[in-house]
Design an enzyme around this catalytic site. Structure first.
Site, short mmCIF file in Angstrom:
data_model
loop_
_atom_site.label_atom_id
_atom_site.label_comp_id
_atom_site.label_asym_id
_atom_site.label_seq_id
_atom_site.Cartn_x
_atom_site.Cartn_y
_atom_site.Cartn_z
NE ARG A 59 45.94 73.33 35.24
CZ ARG A 59 47.25 73.34 35.36
NH1 ARG A 59 47.99 72.46 34.70
NH2 ARG A 59 47.87 74.24 36.12
CE LYS A 199 43.58 77.06 32.57
NZ LYS A 199 43.51 78.47 32.12
CG HIS A 219 46.35 82.10 32.30
ND1 HIS A 219 46.93 81.66 33.45
CD2 HIS A 219 45.05 81.69 32.36
CE1 HIS A 219 46.05 81.00 34.18
NE2 HIS A 219 44.90 81.01 33.55
CB SER A 238 45.00 79.78 41.20
OG SER A 238 43.90 79.38 41.98
CE LYS A 242 43.57 84.47 35.68
NZ LYS A 242 42.50 83.64 35.09
CB THR A 243 37.61 84.98 38.11
OG1 THR A 243 38.36 84.08 37.29
CG2 THR A 243 36.13 84.82 37.78
CG ASP A 257 41.24 81.25 32.51
OD1 ASP A 257 41.99 81.77 33.35
OD2 ASP A 257 41.36 80.09 32.12
NE ARG A 322 38.98 76.16 39.43
CZ ARG A 322 39.77 77.11 38.90
NH1 ARG A 322 39.24 78.10 38.21
NH2 ARG A 322 41.07 77.07 39.09
#
Length: 536
Positions: A59, A199, A219, A238, A242-243, A257, A322
């Site tokens: 981004r 996003k 988030h 990031s 988290k994932t 997410d 990704r």
């Protein structure tokens, strides 16, 4: 099969009349064929489509704008995150984009966000590339074959080959993301990075849900035990896990997410996952690894030699590699993504200073403080110019996507924590025994065991001690975790050096938090770490 809708498309209150083809709701196998024929990507030997997003592999937050008008003037948290753009520039760029796309083929995808039906928002995503449309298919929720959306709430127009003229269009660069809350349109140009699509919708939900419905937009990832009733949320920037940590074979994934927390339940915003691939192995992350198969979209992943085998260790294109896939590619994932109120919340931080305990129990004031702080650390090599650990703060673990002041989200969080008696934990997935370069990163297996012990209540009965600088209560023991790593101070050889580092980090927390204090209660401010003079 090539489907068309008509010779016109709605873009807010404007009509578009393309001269090219309109490919509507194409199935993923057909989109993959289009992507290969368009030379957008290649089919890998595991079946996934590997595409490059072009110049932008992430981004560009400084090129994101919100239209400044009567609807947003007094509600948006204006500043460097939410940059204002006058309506006249939107009208100019919108007209130029509408004219531009009449000469190219378009891919159109209708879907929606929010698994809870009464909060559903319908979307139309118009893309230039087939791979972008695969992304929209995976990440947003998909109507059934029999279901036709009666109306479209928001339209997203994503055209990588269209660029702005900064000299006349009111933007800084040729690439841009513009959100217009009045027209209910998102314009994305000059970038093929699909995360901008995802996003921008998250930012919209972060505005609408708290203001209109009192829902906490978050988030975070979420999962629930196989027996149900013990929902857990995982917040983190990031690289904090988290994932990875929410993709647990012993639990069912709700989403990886973005979620909402209403008066009744937790619900996923999305219909898919957008997992980082850097360093991915089947041994470490079996659920994510096995989700990469036919239908999955890989972005900016290098191939091994001349083969079509993904090389997840190769980050020569970008570290931000990704994989996008529907949530049902994860074994045991819940569809629709709905679960009960959480029992546990985990704030994940990769502390490269080696200061924070591997796990700490937070009271409500501390939870609100650390939620607003949104701390992690960057290490040498992750970005140009970073040669030593650098503290990074992102309010509510997603500052770049917050149209409202962080105090709004923190207030709703505090109310829900108290009402539902939720336990919040701060988990350091970063370094122990020393800062980055001296200590070591805590093994993933220990972090998983700490979280599992918190989830099953084993940390409710152990003794705790308080951190002298951060005031955090951390356990003295935990099943299947060596006791000598639970206390960060004890894991350092040089105790004086440890407290010097802890005070340095405390000062960074205090400096960051000053920007929010005027809108927060004294109780939350008091939960801040305190610089202490400690010697051994």
């Amino acid at each position: 099969m090539n489907s068309t809708i008509s010779n016109s498309l709605d873009l807010g209150n404007q009509k578009i009349y393309p001269k090219g083809k309109i490919f509507y709701q194409l199935p993923v196998p057909t989109l993959i064929e289009h992507a290969i024929l368009n030379q957008e990507g290649v089919l890998t030997d595991c079946g996934a489509l590997a595409a490059d997003t072009g110049k932008f592999t992430g981004r560009s937050p400084k090129d994101r704008y919100i239209i400044y008008d009567d609807k947003t003037r007094d509600t948006i948290w204006w500043g460097d995150i939410n940059q204002a753009l006058e309506p006249k520039y939107y009208e100019r760029l919108s007209a130029k984009m509408r004219d531009y796309i009449t000469h190219i083929n378009l891919y159109v995808r209708d879907g929606y966000v929010c698994a809870e039906k009464k909060h559903r928002l319908t979307l139309r995503v118009i893309t230039e590339s087939a791979y972008q449309n695969i992304f929209a298919h995976h990440l947003f929720m998909r109507p059934s074959l029999e279901e036709k959306l009666s109306s479209i709430d928001w339209t997203i127009l994503a055209i990588p080959s269209f660029e702005a003229d900064p000299a006349i269009d009111g933007v800084k660069n040729k690439n841009f993301v513009i959100i217009n809350f009045t027209e209910r349109v998102v314009l994305i140009g000059g970038t093929g990075y699909t995360g901008e699509i995802k996003k921008s919708i998250f930012s919209i939900l972060n505005y609408l849900l708290p203001i209109e419905k009192g829902i906490l937009s978050m988030h975070c990832s979420a999962n629930v035990g196989n027996e149900g009733g013990d929902t857990a949320l995982f917040f983190g920037l990031s690289g904090t896990g988290k994932t990875t940590l929410s993709a647990d074979e012993k639990r069912m994934l709700v989403g990886d997410d973005e979620h909402g927390w209403s008066d009744e339940l937790i619900f996923n915003f999305e219909g898919g996952c957008y997992a980082k691939c850097v360093g991915l192995t089947e041994e470490k992350e079996p659920q994510i690894f096995n989700a990469i198969r036919f239908g999955t979209l890989l972005e900016n992943v290098c191939m091994s030699g001349v083969s079509c085998t993904p090389d997840y260790q190769n980050i020569s294109k970008t570290e931000n590699t990704r994989a996008a896939y529907p949530v049902h590619f994860i074994k045991g994932a819940i569809e629709p993504g709905i679960a009960g109120h959480p029992k546990n919340i985990f704030f994940l931080t990769a502390d490269a200073f080696g200061v924070l305990p591997p796990i700490s129990k937070l009271n409500i004031a501390q939870a609100m403080y650390h939620f607003i702080s949104g701390y992690t650390a960057k290490v040498a090599g992750t970005e140009a110019g970073i040669v030593e650990p650098t503290a990074t703060f992102s309010a509510c673990f997603g500052k770049a996507f917050l149209p409202l002041h962080p105090a709004k989200y923190a207030t709703i969080l505090g109310e829900k924590l108290e009402k539902h008696q939720v336990q919040t934990w701060l988990v350091n997935t970063g370094w122990i025994g020393g800062a980055y370069g001296v200590g070591k990163r805590i093994p993933l297996v220990y972090t998983r065991n700490l979280i599992q012990s918190a989830l099953n209540g084993e940390l409710d009965t152990v003794d705790y001690q308080n951190h002298l600088v951060f005031g955090l209560a951390y356990p003295k023991s935990c099943p299947n975790v060596p006791s000598d790593i639970l206390s960060p101070r004890d894991s350092w050889k040089d105790k004086d050096a440890y407290f010097t580092q802890a005070n340095k980090l405390a000062e960074a927390f205090a400096a960051n938090f000053k920007q929010y204090e005027e809108k927060l209660s004294a109780k939350i401010i008091e939960a801040a770490p305190k610089v202490r003079v400690v010697s051994f």
